[in-house]
Write an enzyme that holds these catalytic residues in place. Structure first.
Site, PDB file in Angstrom:
ATOM      1  N   ALA A  61     -49.294   1.176 -71.003  1.00  0.00           N
ATOM      2  CA  ALA A  61     -50.020   0.925 -69.761  1.00  0.00           C
ATOM      3  C   ALA A  61     -51.450   0.561 -70.134  1.00  0.00           C
ATOM      4  O   ALA A  61     -51.898   0.830 -71.248  1.00  0.00           O
ATOM      5  CB  ALA A  61     -50.002   2.181 -68.899  1.00  0.00           C
ATOM      6  N   GLY A 100     -45.742   2.885 -72.262  1.00  0.00           N
ATOM      7  CA  GLY A 100     -45.009   2.149 -71.240  1.00  0.00           C
ATOM      8  C   GLY A 100     -44.217   0.995 -71.812  1.00  0.00           C
ATOM      9  O   GLY A 100     -43.182   0.597 -71.267  1.00  0.00           O
ATOM     10  N   GLU A 103     -41.120   2.463 -72.925  1.00  0.00           N
ATOM     11  CA  GLU A 103     -40.341   2.854 -71.738  1.00  0.00           C
ATOM     12  C   GLU A 103     -39.627   1.660 -71.113  1.00  0.00           C
ATOM     13  O   GLU A 103     -38.517   1.776 -70.604  1.00  0.00           O
ATOM     14  CB  GLU A 103     -41.252   3.564 -70.734  1.00  0.00           C
ATOM     15  CG  GLU A 103     -41.647   4.949 -71.242  1.00  0.00           C
ATOM     16  CD  GLU A 103     -42.728   5.590 -70.424  1.00  0.00           C
ATOM     17  OE1 GLU A 103     -43.797   4.957 -70.226  1.00  0.00           O
ATOM     18  OE2 GLU A 103     -42.561   6.735 -69.987  1.00  0.00           O
ATOM     19  N   GLU A 123     -48.485   9.026 -75.544  1.00  0.00           N
ATOM     20  CA  GLU A 123     -49.243   9.480 -74.379  1.00  0.00           C
ATOM     21  C   GLU A 123     -49.966  10.803 -74.598  1.00  0.00           C
ATOM     22  O   GLU A 123     -51.063  11.006 -74.092  1.00  0.00           O
ATOM     23  CB  GLU A 123     -48.319   9.600 -73.163  1.00  0.00           C
ATOM     24  CG  GLU A 123     -47.900   8.266 -72.564  1.00  0.00           C
ATOM     25  CD  GLU A 123     -46.694   7.652 -73.251  1.00  0.00           C
ATOM     26  OE1 GLU A 123     -46.351   8.057 -74.370  1.00  0.00           O
ATOM     27  OE2 GLU A 123     -46.117   6.713 -72.655  1.00  0.00           O
TER      28      GLU A 123
HETATM   29  N1  T1G Z   1     -54.639  -0.510 -72.795  1.00  0.00           N
HETATM   30  C1  T1G Z   1     -55.705  -1.351 -72.773  1.00  0.00           C
HETATM   31  N2  T1G Z   1     -56.287  -1.864 -73.889  1.00  0.00           N
HETATM   32  C2  T1G Z   1     -55.751  -1.488 -75.069  1.00  0.00           C
HETATM   33  C3  T1G Z   1     -54.640  -0.618 -75.166  1.00  0.00           C
HETATM   34  C4  T1G Z   1     -54.081  -0.126 -73.957  1.00  0.00           C
HETATM   35  N3  T1G Z   1     -53.018   0.683 -73.937  1.00  0.00           N
HETATM   36  N4  T1G Z   1     -54.375  -0.450 -76.486  1.00  0.00           N
HETATM   37  C5  T1G Z   1     -55.269  -1.182 -77.165  1.00  0.00           C
HETATM   38  N5  T1G Z   1     -56.094  -1.805 -76.322  1.00  0.00           N
HETATM   39  C6  T1G Z   1     -57.204  -2.701 -76.681  1.00  0.00           C
HETATM   40  C7  T1G Z   1     -58.293  -1.966 -77.432  1.00  0.00           C
HETATM   41  O1  T1G Z   1     -59.154  -1.326 -76.529  1.00  0.00           O
HETATM   42  C8  T1G Z   1     -58.954  -3.105 -78.176  1.00  0.00           C
HETATM   43  O2  T1G Z   1     -59.741  -3.792 -77.221  1.00  0.00           O
HETATM   44  C9  T1G Z   1     -57.778  -4.027 -78.521  1.00  0.00           C
HETATM   45  O3  T1G Z   1     -56.732  -3.682 -77.606  1.00  0.00           O
HETATM   46  C10 T1G Z   1     -57.282  -3.829 -79.934  1.00  0.00           C
HETATM   47  O4  T1G Z   1     -57.020  -2.427 -80.057  1.00  0.00           O
HETATM   48  C11 T1G Z   1     -46.804   4.869 -68.422  1.00  0.00           C
HETATM   49  C12 T1G Z   1     -49.148   5.803 -69.106  1.00  0.00           C
HETATM   50  C13 T1G Z   1     -51.728  -0.957 -80.032  1.00  0.00           C
HETATM   51  C14 T1G Z   1     -51.693   0.273 -82.222  1.00  0.00           C
HETATM   52  O5  T1G Z   1     -51.708   4.820 -76.357  1.00  0.00           O
HETATM   53  O6  T1G Z   1     -52.532   2.580 -80.402  1.00  0.00           O
HETATM   54  O7  T1G Z   1     -48.384   3.717 -71.618  1.00  0.00           O
HETATM   55  O8  T1G Z   1     -61.933  -3.525 -78.400  1.00  0.00           O
HETATM   56  O9  T1G Z   1     -58.536  -2.018 -82.014  1.00  0.00           O
HETATM   57  O10 T1G Z   1     -55.978  -1.353 -84.477  1.00  0.00           O
HETATM   58  O11 T1G Z   1     -46.028   6.306 -70.061  1.00  0.00           O
HETATM   59  O12 T1G Z   1     -54.544  -0.236 -79.906  1.00  0.00           O
HETATM   60  O13 T1G Z   1     -60.621  -5.647 -78.628  1.00  0.00           O
HETATM   61  O14 T1G Z   1     -61.708  -5.049 -76.427  1.00  0.00           O
HETATM   62  O15 T1G Z   1     -56.702  -0.370 -81.388  1.00  0.00           O
HETATM   63  O16 T1G Z   1     -54.485  -3.385 -83.962  1.00  0.00           O
HETATM   64  C15 T1G Z   1     -49.863   4.326 -74.385  1.00  0.00           C
HETATM   65  C16 T1G Z   1     -52.952   2.650 -77.645  1.00  0.00           C
HETATM   66  C17 T1G Z   1     -50.747   4.125 -73.201  1.00  0.00           C
HETATM   67  C18 T1G Z   1     -51.465   2.688 -77.385  1.00  0.00           C
HETATM   68  C19 T1G Z   1     -53.243  -1.657 -81.847  1.00  0.00           C
HETATM   69  N6  T1G Z   1     -50.233   3.400 -75.433  1.00  0.00           N
HETATM   70  N7  T1G Z   1     -53.317   1.545 -78.513  1.00  0.00           N
HETATM   71  O17 T1G Z   1     -54.139  -1.177 -82.816  1.00  0.00           O
HETATM   72  O18 T1G Z   1     -56.135  -2.667 -82.335  1.00  0.00           O
HETATM   73  S1  T1G Z   1     -50.369   5.271 -71.917  1.00  0.00           S
HETATM   74  C20 T1G Z   1     -51.158   3.735 -76.346  1.00  0.00           C
HETATM   75  C21 T1G Z   1     -53.108   1.643 -79.859  1.00  0.00           C
HETATM   76  C22 T1G Z   1     -48.892   4.758 -71.285  1.00  0.00           C
HETATM   77  C23 T1G Z   1     -46.909   5.210 -69.865  1.00  0.00           C
HETATM   78  C24 T1G Z   1     -48.270   5.660 -70.280  1.00  0.00           C
HETATM   79  C25 T1G Z   1     -53.629   0.491 -80.668  1.00  0.00           C
HETATM   80  C26 T1G Z   1     -52.551  -0.467 -81.181  1.00  0.00           C
HETATM   81  P1  T1G Z   1     -61.095  -4.575 -77.681  1.00  0.00           P
HETATM   82  P2  T1G Z   1     -57.163  -1.769 -81.492  1.00  0.00           P
HETATM   83  P3  T1G Z   1     -55.191  -2.175 -83.497  1.00  0.00           P
END
Ligand code: T1G
Length: 649
Positions: A61, A100, A103, A123
């Site tokens: 998400a 998500g 999911e 999460e």
């Molecule tokens: N949402 C929005 N922006 C995101 C994002 C996300 N989930 N993940 C990364 N970004 C942006 C980040 O801010 C950065 O932006 C750019 O992408 C590169 O990120 C319903 C509710 C995917 C392994 O927790 O683990 O889903 O600085 O530097 O090192 O159940 O990002 O370039 O403007 O980290 O290559 C669950 C979190 C959400 C994944 C990539 N998902 N992200 O790593 O790049 S909750 C996460 C990561 C959810 C559902 C629930 C990593 C990555 P900018 P980066 P990276």
């Protein structure tokens, strides 16, 4: 266009295209919902594939939307639309399917992945639980125990591992989409396999309860891991519709919680840490061959860190005996990793081939970067860098790992100090995530950018620090310890402070940490610096008295505590010693409650942090939070002292 779809004969390929990580923002959810409905209404389409453009499948998400009122279509409804589709839906995954994104894949009727794809429900790292069916569908594919383990840790697993678990159907060895089309065609004339309708393999309730208890104990006060684990078990005992409702309600409750807000602060702070206007258009230098001078505790850990990140590592020690000891340290680190199941023996052997040991500094001739991790003495380091400067290429970056010496004083012997940087690793270097990237006086912008890029490739968190004694971390830790020592004199006891700190979420209290590290090292430094000490400043002699009594911590069987067969015990001798010092100073001792202990510690830290920021040693309050969380065990779900005191948004 965030989502579009094209037709391959009777199969639709739905493309999500929302750089950089295909986060499921509101506009993506809207367009994906539209595409799914169009595909389902199209009589010429008999199956569909959900795939992503760019570097990865859906990474979750959109974190930027958390904390705002959720907008329909909600992700959990979208996921249900996929699962309920009358036509088979395949998820074709490359990169990472996280949160998500995973999911969505779980609700699809089939999953095919590229060999390097990864899957996870992280999460809990954001202080929440999966909110679109993860806790309900995952156990239907891999069972309750494996689902609890994956969800409560937030860890990712590889495509081959996912295949073995039955999480995905195919690991594509060719072109992913071509294989996905072939896979989709095999499903066209069969009833879609709806994950939510699958039975959950038999499990033992009590075993699950014990597993959840272990999760909660390991979480040290963080709420989401235990909640996520319990949601798996709760859902396993009710119909899926009820389980999905329970999950959604808990997700919505946690997303606004203090811990979730704090962890989102950390998430954003981590991605800000490497961003500086002055580096915006600066390219890091290419680094592949890395030299490490010294194979002691730190040097060995650093060598392993670089070998783990696919660098070519050259280690130099002064003689064959030291080389042999260094090789044993490196081997022992890998042996522990194999024993703990973190890596296989084959990977250990492969990593070891990347590290070569030498006794001649000329072995560094071809290195792109050389890091010293030798004895923390200015003369020794200056002599080493004088030699190094005459051996390596003019563009080779030279780095010191010093904790307390002035890197500029070391750099002064290097002909071109613009290529000199501090890379302060924390011990054990192969485990600790924090690296302080020290901005020396003459440093070139591309050298600083290279330090940050190397930290990222190492999988570490690089935080830029200016030059001062102890840089950011140890300077703040000194302030933290000072407050604790003042409280010892004022009336608290070591175990009371340690207990308060551990109850707040730190893995270990300061006095247990000191006993583990040893009291003698800092004692030697205090004695060395005694003549520089400001007599006007309050000085607490407790540690000195303990050392004078031969109490150097665990290594000597006693320090702030007494150690009896591995047990750490409160020692009345230490209590009497502390009380005597209070009495010598005319201090009337008083009790300290845990809340006051924490408040005093945080006040001491932020007072020093404000100075660090005003001196320009650190440029961001959020960086200070990251240093304490990743270098000193400050509980991430509390956000950090700057976040807690409103200094970091
Ligand atoms: N949402 C929005 N922006 C995101 C994002 C996300 N989930 N993940 C990364 N970004 C942006 C980040 O801010 C950065 O932006 C750019 O992408 C590169 O990120 C319903 C509710 C995917 C392994 O927790 O683990 O889903 O600085 O530097 O090192 O159940 O990002 O370039 O403007 O980290 O290559 C669950 C979190 C959400 C994944 C990539 N998902 N992200 O790593 O790049 S909750 C996460 C990561 C959810 C559902 C629930 C990593 C990555 P900018 P980066 P990276």
């Amino acid at each position: 266009m965030a989502v579009n779809w094209n037709r391959e004969d009777n199969i639709a390929i739905i493309w999500i295209d929302n750089p950089p990580v295909n986060a499921m923002s509101h506009s993506v959810r809207e367009r994906l919902s539209l595409a799914l409905n169009e595909v389902n209404a199209d009589t010429g389409i008999e199956a569909s594939i959900i795939a992503c453009r760019g570097k990865t499948f859906v990474a979750g998400a959109d974190v930027k939307e958390f904390g705002k009122p959720p907008l329909a279509p909600f992700l959990n409804d979208l996921v249900q639309l996929i699962e309920d589709s009358a036509k088979p839906v395949i998820a074709a995954i490359h990169g990472k399917a996280l949160g998500g994104g995973f999911e969505i894949a779980l609700a699809a009727h089939g999953r095919i992945a590229a060999p390097d794809a990864q899957f996870g429900l992280p999460e809990v790292k954001l202080g929440i639980i999966p909110g679109a069916g993860g806790t309900q569908r995952l156990p239907r594919l891999i069972g309750v125990a494996a689902a609890i383990d994956m969800i409560a840790t937030g860890k990712s697993i590889s495509a081959p591992h996912a295949r073995n678990l039955g999480l995905i159907d195919i690991v594509s060895q060719n072109e992913l989409i071509a294989d996905a089309l072939a896979f989709a065609r095999t499903l066209i004339h069969s009833e879609p396999r709806r994950t939510g309708q699958l039975p959950i393999a038999k499990f033992d309730e009590q075993t699950a309860e014990l597993q959840i208890l272990a999760v909660e104990q390991k979480a040290r006060g963080q709420i989401s891991p235990g909640e996520a684990a319990r949601m798996v078990l709760r859902g396993a005992n009710v119909p899926i519709e009820q389980g999905l409702k329970l999950e959604r309600d808990k997700f919505l409750e946690l997303v606004g919680s203090e811990q979730a807000v704090a962890l989102r602060h950390v998430f954003v702070a981590e991605r800000l840490a490497a961003k500086f206007d002055e580096l915006a258009d600066i390219l890091p230098r290419p680094i592949q061959s890395v030299g490490i001078a010294g194979a002691g505790l730190m040097g060995a850990g650093i060598a392993v860190t670089f070998a783990d990140a696919d660098y070519d590592v050259t280690v130099v020690e002064r003689d064959t005996l030291s080389i042999d000891e260094g090789q044993k340290r490196v081997d022992a680190i890998y042996e522990r990793a194999v024993k703990s199941g973190r890596i296989s023996n084959a990977i250990k052997e492969e990593r070891l081939t990347r590290i070569s040991f030498h006794s001649d500094l000329n072995a560094f001739t071809k290195c792109d970067l050389v890091i010293e991790a030798v004895f923390d003495d200015l003369g020794v380091k200056r002599e080493l860098f004088t030699c190094l400067a005459s051996i390596v290429r003019p563009d080779t970056i030279l780095a010191t790992n010093t904790s307390y010496l002035d890197p500029d004083a070391i750099a002064s012997v290097v002909p071109d100090p613009s290529r000199f940087i501090g890379l302060h690793f924390f011990s054990p270097a192969n485990m600790m995530r924090l690296v302080e990237v020290v901005k020396t006086k003459e440093i070139a912008p591309d050298v600083l950018a290279t330090g940050l890029a190397v930290a990222k490739r190492l999988g570490k968190l690089g935080i830029v620090s200016g030059v001062c004694e102890g840089f950011i971390g140890n300077r703040l830790f000194t302030a933290y310890r000072e407050q604790c020592d003042f409280m010892l004199e004022d009336g608290a006891l070591p175990h009371e402070i340690d207990n308060a700190v551990e109850a707040y979420g730190f893995p270990m209290g300061p006095y247990a940490v000191t006993d583990l590290a040893g009291l003698d090292i800092s004692w030697a430094r205090r004695k060395r610096d005694a003549d520089k000490r400001d007599p006007a400043l309050r000085y607490v002699p407790i540690a000195d008295r303990l050392c004078e009594a031969g109490r150097f911590g665990q290594k000597s069987g006693s320090g702030y505590y007494i150690y009896d067969g591995g047990r750490k015990l409160v020692d009345p001798i230490v209590t009497a010693l502390i009380e005597a010092i209070s009495s010598e100073k005319g201090i009337i001792r008083r009790p300290f409650e845990p809340d006051e202990i924490i408040a005093r510690i945080i006040a001491g830290i932020v007072t020093e942090a404000d100075k660090i920021l005003s001196e320009g040693i650190s440029l961001r309050p959020s960086d200070i939070d990251l240093v304490l969380i990743n270098g000193y065990g400050y509980p991430a779900w509390c956000g950090g002292p700057m976040f807690r005191t409103g200094r970091a948004k």
